[in-house]
Structure formats: C-alpha cells, structure tokens
Write an enzyme that holds these catalytic residues in place. Structure first.
Site, PDB file in Angstrom:
ATOM      1  N   GLY A  53       0.812  -1.213   0.000  1.00 25.95           N
ATOM      2  CA  GLY A  53       0.000   0.000   0.000  1.00 25.95           C
ATOM      3  C   GLY A  53       0.840   1.255   0.000  1.00 25.95           C
ATOM      4  O   GLY A  53       0.544   2.223  -0.723  1.00 25.95           O
ATOM      5  N   GLU A  54       1.913   1.271   0.786  1.00 24.64           N
ATOM      6  CA  GLU A  54       2.799   2.431   0.822  1.00 24.64           C
ATOM      7  C   GLU A  54       3.568   2.567  -0.483  1.00 24.64           C
ATOM      8  O   GLU A  54       3.870   3.691  -0.918  1.00 24.64           O
ATOM      9  CB  GLU A  54       3.760   2.322   2.007  1.00 24.64           C
TER      10      GLU A  54
END
Length: 405
Positions: A53-54
């Site tokens: 996600g990051e």
C-alpha cells in the site's frame, strides 16, 4: 529507552520465528532477511516502503524521481512480504531488498553498501538506527504523505526516543494541517502540508485505466457493484445483499486469494451464478449470463472500478479499511465497515455524505438502496470525482523540493 527499543526488536523477531512454523508470511519475512548480499553503489536514492500500500502511495514520487534523475541508481526496501514479493522486480529500481532488522550494525552495513545521497520514506516506518546513521552521514531524509494522530507514541510522555527519530528527518510532507500542528507542538517545524500522493496515483490511473475485456463483456448494459479487498466479515454481509438484488451484477475481489478462501466464498454465493475470473475465459455460454465474478488474482482491482457504479471497500470490520481512493477516482460512492477513522479521505467523504459507514447487513441494505437512486447516484459520482481531483498535486510539490537536493 534505546535499550528497550533494541530488546523489543529482538523479541519481535523471536515471535516472527515462532509464527514462521505455521504462517507463510512470517516465513517469507525471515527468509528474505537471511544472507542478503547487497549490490554496492557509488551513490543511490533510497526509497523505503512498509508494504504494498505504501509503495502504491509513493509510486508517483518514485516514478517522477526516476524520470528526472535517470542517472541515479534507485534502491527500494520493504518491511513486509506483501510489498517485496509483489514488487521485487519493479523496473523503477536498480535493486530491491527486504529492510534488514533495525540494528546499529545493519544500518551501517546497508547504508555503506548503497551509499544513498537521499532517502525517502512513505507515510509510516520510523527506524532509529537507520535514521541515526543517515543523520551521521549527512544524508537528507524525507517523509512523504506523512500522517500523525494524537495517540501515536511521538506525542506521549514516554515517547522521547521516537521524538528523537523525528529530529533526524530533513523535511516532512504531511497530508493535513492537523499533522503539521501536532509536529509543531513538539517543536518540529520543518513541515509542509502537501496532501496525499495517492490522489495523484489514483487520478492518473482513472484517466487511463487498464482494460479487462472479459469484465467489460460481463458488465455490459448492467448495473455493477464492485467489492474490493474484502474479508470474510465483509463477504457475509455481501452475500445477503446479492441474494436480494438479482438485477445487479457483482464483482468481488477478496483481499486473500488462497484456494481455500476463494472456494469458501464461492460456496456461499447463489449456486450457478458465480465464477472465478480465472475460469471465465473457458466459459462456453455467454459471459453476460453470469451474475457474480470472483477475482482470484492480484493487480486488477485499481482498474476494476471503472466498470462499477457503487463500491464496497473491505477491512472495516477488522483493523481498518483498504484503499477507498481507487474507487473514488472513478466516482464510485463507497460503503465500508465501522473502522475507518484512521483514514482522512474516508472521514472526508463520510462528512461530505459521499461515502457511508455501516455496521450490519440491515444498514448495508438500506445504504445500497439510498445510493443507487439514479439521480442521486449521478450527482454523488461527480462530487466524488471533484473531491479527488481537487486533492491532487502533492507529487509535483514534493519532487520540486527534492530536486534541491
């Protein structure tokens, strides 16, 4: 305090070791950190991401940096297997590694090998020894799309070591004014409110989404509900909704795609109405006759929303919802469970009445009926797109600042 920090890390590794006997993710976490041979660079730009996600969040900055500084080697590190295993072959990097455990020796060894001239961390992940070593070597360190909340350890009476970590950061690019104010309250003023780079990422994707011909054929002429990153708790509610709305088509993309998870989900759905995506291409009859497709691979979801009218975002009955902005960029109003307060964009959309949090099947049914009124849906959809577009621009601001280094 540093002694307790170091001890805590070793306890964490021991727990990961125990978990590795029955958990594949823990096994990958350990295996990926054993006997790593680092490629040596004369200089590099180091980008670190906690997880997948990051990575997606920081991708616009990473890609922009790569384009503007093609002569600089890029090294990427991940903390979690969910990031490394999926993006270990990204063409945007010259080398991709698991981040070694945060010890003084590991930090010196790793940084000596890659010789970073700049380091960029996205949203989370604060590691004392890596930050300290970068500071000692005068390597500028940036945190992008940072988000801070009052209950974090930095703002507690016992958070002195973690406040020292923040002091090693050259500049913070945070998502909102609240984060800036919290940092200023502990005398950290090297902060800019840039917004969230995910807005740039999802907006760009929505302008040129990847096409999926089979999904297009399945959804043609139908009203479509897209459920993304669902967990079993979400799926129990969705099954009830599906049974009461045979005039809609549903695409479900579970967060976990292991065989047992997919099989269980299929078994809960109305018989002969659902099929795995991997089997759709072998369908002899018309794909349009199907009512439900279950996505059994990774990488489609961000573009799947182009085919829907309403979205359900999973995770809200667990630790927190998944990416709501991917759906919002296509103008889809989102429904999700109660655990969404950590996510600014979710709070924003709920307060604007452009997204709805639900607690049970009855609320899901009522919300679905409310959102799917044709006139209301059209109005909401445009407002959601406007919200996303208005919040783009973080990437350009960050890249302009990084160019000075």
């Amino acid at each position: 305090m540093l002694l307790l920090y170091n001890l805590g890390l070793r306890i964490y590794v021991f727990l990961i070791y125990i978990a590795s006997f029955f958990n594949n993710k823990a096994k990958l976490w350990l295996k990926g950190r054993s006997n790593i041979q680092y490629q040596k660079f004369d200089k590099s730009a180091w980008f670190h991401f906690a997880s997948l996600g990051e990575f997606e969040q920081g991708l616009p900055v990473l890609a922009g940096f790569r384009s503007a500084h093609s002569g600089t080697a890029i090294v990427i590190t991940f903390f979690s297997p969910s990031g490394y295993e999926i993006r270990k072959n990204t063409p945007l990097a010259d080398a991709v590694y698991y981040l070694p455990l945060d010890t003084a020796a590991n930090a010196r060894h790793f940084i000596d090998a890659i010789q970073p001239t700049i380091a960029v961390f996205t949203k989370y992940e604060y590691w004392y020894h890596y930050f300290y070593e970068l500071n000692q070597k005068n390597v500028p360190l940036f945190v992008i799309s940072g988000i801070f909340r009052p209950n974090q350890v930095f703002f507690k009476w016992y958070g002195d070591l973690y406040r020292r970590m923040l002091g090693f950061v050259t500049h913070f690019f945070v998502q909102d004014e609240n984060s800036k104010n919290l940092l200023q309250n502990i005398h950290i003023t090297n902060v800019s409110v840039s917004g969230d780079t995910r807005f740039d990422r999802v907006w760009a994707n929505a302008q040129a989404p990847k096409p999926f011909p089979l999904i297009e054929e399945f959804t043609k002429g139908s009203k479509v509900f897209i459920a993304g990153s669902t967990w079993p708790e979400d799926e129990e509610l969705l099954v009830q909704l599906i049974k009461t709305h045979p005039d809609w088509k549903f695409v479900i993309a579970p967060h976990e795609i292991k065989e047992d998870k997919i099989s269980k989900l299929i078994s809960l759905l109305p018989s002969n109405s659902a099929m795995r995506y991997s089997d759709v291409s072998n369908l002899k009859s018309q794909i349009s006759d199907l009512k439900i497709i279950v996505i059994d691979n990774i990488g489609m979801l961000s573009s799947l929303y182009q085919y829907g009218q309403v979205a359900y975002i999973g995770g809200g009955f667990g630790v927190g919802i998944h990416n709501i902005l991917e759906a919002a960029a296509f103008g889809l109003p989102a429904i999700f469970g109660p655990n969404y307060k950590k996510f600014k964009e979710a709070r924003d959309l709920v307060s604007l009445e452009l997204a709805v949090s639900i607690n049970n099947a009855a609320e899901l049914k009522n919300t679905f009926s409310y959102l799917t009124n044709d006139d209301r849906l059209k109005s909401i959809s445009q407002k959601i797109k406007d919200y996303v577009k208005e919040n783009t621009g973080a990437t350009g601001m960050i890249l302009e600042y990084l160019d000075n280094y």
